[in-house]
Design a protein around this motif. Sequence first.
Motif, short mmCIF file in Angstrom:
data_model
loop_
_atom_site.label_atom_id
_atom_site.label_comp_id
_atom_site.label_asym_id
_atom_site.label_seq_id
_atom_site.Cartn_x
_atom_site.Cartn_y
_atom_site.Cartn_z
N ARG A 9 0.84 -1.20 0.00
CA ARG A 9 0.00 0.00 0.00
C ARG A 9 0.87 1.26 0.00
NH1 ARG A 9 -5.39 -0.23 1.19
NH2 ARG A 9 -5.28 1.82 0.26
N PHE A 33 -3.48 -3.68 -16.58
CA PHE A 33 -3.06 -2.30 -16.84
C PHE A 33 -2.32 -1.75 -15.63
CE2 PHE A 33 -6.06 -1.82 -20.40
CZ PHE A 33 -7.00 -2.77 -20.10
N TYR A 35 -1.52 2.15 -14.15
CA TYR A 35 -1.74 3.59 -14.24
C TYR A 35 -0.96 4.28 -13.14
CZ TYR A 35 -6.05 2.43 -16.85
OH TYR A 35 -6.97 1.96 -17.75
N GLN A 37 -1.55 7.86 -10.84
CA GLN A 37 -2.57 8.86 -10.53
C GLN A 37 -1.91 10.03 -9.83
OE1 GLN A 37 -5.62 7.52 -7.82
NE2 GLN A 37 -6.84 9.36 -8.06
N GLY A 42 -5.72 13.18 -13.16
CA GLY A 42 -6.48 11.94 -13.32
C GLY A 42 -5.55 10.74 -13.35
N LEU A 43 -5.97 9.71 -14.06
CA LEU A 43 -5.16 8.51 -14.23
C LEU A 43 -4.56 8.50 -15.62
CD1 LEU A 43 -7.33 7.69 -11.97
CD2 LEU A 43 -6.81 5.35 -12.66
N LEU A 45 -2.23 6.08 -18.31
CA LEU A 45 -1.83 4.71 -18.57
C LEU A 45 -0.34 4.62 -18.84
CD1 LEU A 45 -2.81 1.77 -19.03
CD2 LEU A 45 -3.11 2.39 -21.44
N LEU A 90 -1.80 2.51 -9.70
CA LEU A 90 -2.99 1.66 -9.68
C LEU A 90 -2.89 0.60 -10.76
CD1 LEU A 90 -5.61 4.50 -9.26
CD2 LEU A 90 -5.22 2.69 -7.62
N THR A 102 -15.62 -3.56 -18.23
CA THR A 102 -15.29 -2.89 -16.97
C THR A 102 -13.86 -3.25 -16.57
OG1 THR A 102 -17.57 -2.97 -16.24
CG2 THR A 102 -15.89 -2.71 -14.53
N GLN A 103 -13.13 -2.25 -16.12
CA GLN A 103 -11.82 -2.51 -15.53
C GLN A 103 -11.98 -2.56 -14.01
OE1 GLN A 103 -8.51 -0.13 -16.87
NE2 GLN A 103 -9.06 -0.37 -19.03
N PHE A 105 -10.07 -2.46 -10.36
CA PHE A 105 -8.86 -1.84 -9.85
C PHE A 105 -8.43 -2.42 -8.51
CE2 PHE A 105 -7.90 1.76 -12.60
CZ PHE A 105 -9.03 1.79 -13.40
N GLY A 106 -7.11 -2.44 -8.31
CA GLY A 106 -6.56 -2.72 -7.01
C GLY A 106 -6.60 -1.49 -6.13
N PRO A 107 -6.18 -1.61 -4.86
CA PRO A 107 -6.26 -0.50 -3.91
C PRO A 107 -5.20 0.58 -4.11
CG PRO A 107 -5.29 -2.39 -2.86
CD PRO A 107 -5.71 -2.84 -4.21
N TYR B 36 -16.35 6.23 -12.78
CA TYR B 36 -15.78 5.47 -11.68
C TYR B 36 -15.74 6.36 -10.44
CZ TYR B 36 -14.00 1.66 -14.64
OH TYR B 36 -13.89 0.57 -15.48
N GLY B 43 -9.01 1.92 -4.27
CA GLY B 43 -8.92 1.95 -5.73
C GLY B 43 -10.24 2.44 -6.32
N LYS B 49 -21.89 2.65 -16.69
CA LYS B 49 -21.28 2.81 -18.00
C LYS B 49 -22.35 2.85 -19.07
CE LYS B 49 -20.18 -2.14 -18.60
NZ LYS B 49 -19.06 -3.11 -18.81
N PHE B 90 -14.43 9.96 -11.40
CA PHE B 90 -13.71 10.04 -12.66
C PHE B 90 -14.62 9.63 -13.82
CE2 PHE B 90 -9.46 10.87 -11.24
CZ PHE B 90 -9.40 10.34 -9.97
N GLY B 108 -10.76 11.54 -17.31
CA GLY B 108 -10.75 12.96 -17.01
C GLY B 108 -9.91 13.23 -15.77
N GLN B 109 -9.83 14.49 -15.40
CA GLN B 109 -8.95 14.91 -14.32
C GLN B 109 -9.51 14.59 -12.94
OE1 GLN B 109 -10.26 16.68 -16.78
NE2 GLN B 109 -8.77 18.09 -17.68
#
Lengths: 114, 117
Positions: A9, A33, A35, A37, A42-43, A45, A90, A102-103, A105-107, B36, B43, B49, B90, B108-109
């Motif tokens: 973490r 993926f 990313y 942040q 934002g995020l 890639l 992330l 849908t993606q 995500f991990g924490p 999201y 996370g 969607k 987001f 987006g930001q």
Amino acid sequence: DVKVTQSSRYLVKRTGEKVFLECVQDMDHENMFWYRQDPGLGLRLIYFSYDVKMKEKGDIPEGYSVSREKKERFSLILESASTNQTSMYLCASSPSGQGGETQYFGPGTRLLVL
Amino acid sequence: AQSVTQLDSQVPVFEEAPVELRCNYSSSVSVYLFWYVQYPNQGLQLLLKYLSGSTLVKGINGFEAEFNKSQTSFHLRKPSVHISDTAEYFCAVSSLHGSSNTGKLIFGQGTTLQVKP
């Protein structure tokens, strides 16, 4: 229940160190993926992988590399950490498809490079 | 190239008030659109969607969004917010990327929703 886990973490490293961030998913997803942040951005890639041993660059790959030796595991490597790589990282996974998947995500791993 | 703009970086609102978080996108092809949410120290998780069909999309926790093709917008709404909705939100658009045609999200930001008692 779907799950993406990240090895740490919080992480503190020194400039020039080699850093490994690990991500594991238990959903048998083809895509994974990485990313980063940053506030106000934002995020973004870094890299993604669509199959074992297959990878493609994202939008900001400079200074990073990745490894995917097994379907469930995707590693991000900072070959020589620099202070501008201090960020939240992330990992995400998704099934293959036509782009509407849908993606998951991990924490996240918050990395501080001193 | 595709891009996403979230028009507000922070949205403060009182509990039980309605809220709208704005999102505009640019794309030369058909798109898939996502919202999201990221709660503190977590996370991201999918709120909702839009893939095709009805332009009004309902998601989790009472949120909904409307796809407006002519205005290239996908604004997120909730009629009555709770303290627990405090989070970062987001908006993202998906495109097929690279030689593998893998679905890639462009974010987006982010908009920080601050719900006050």
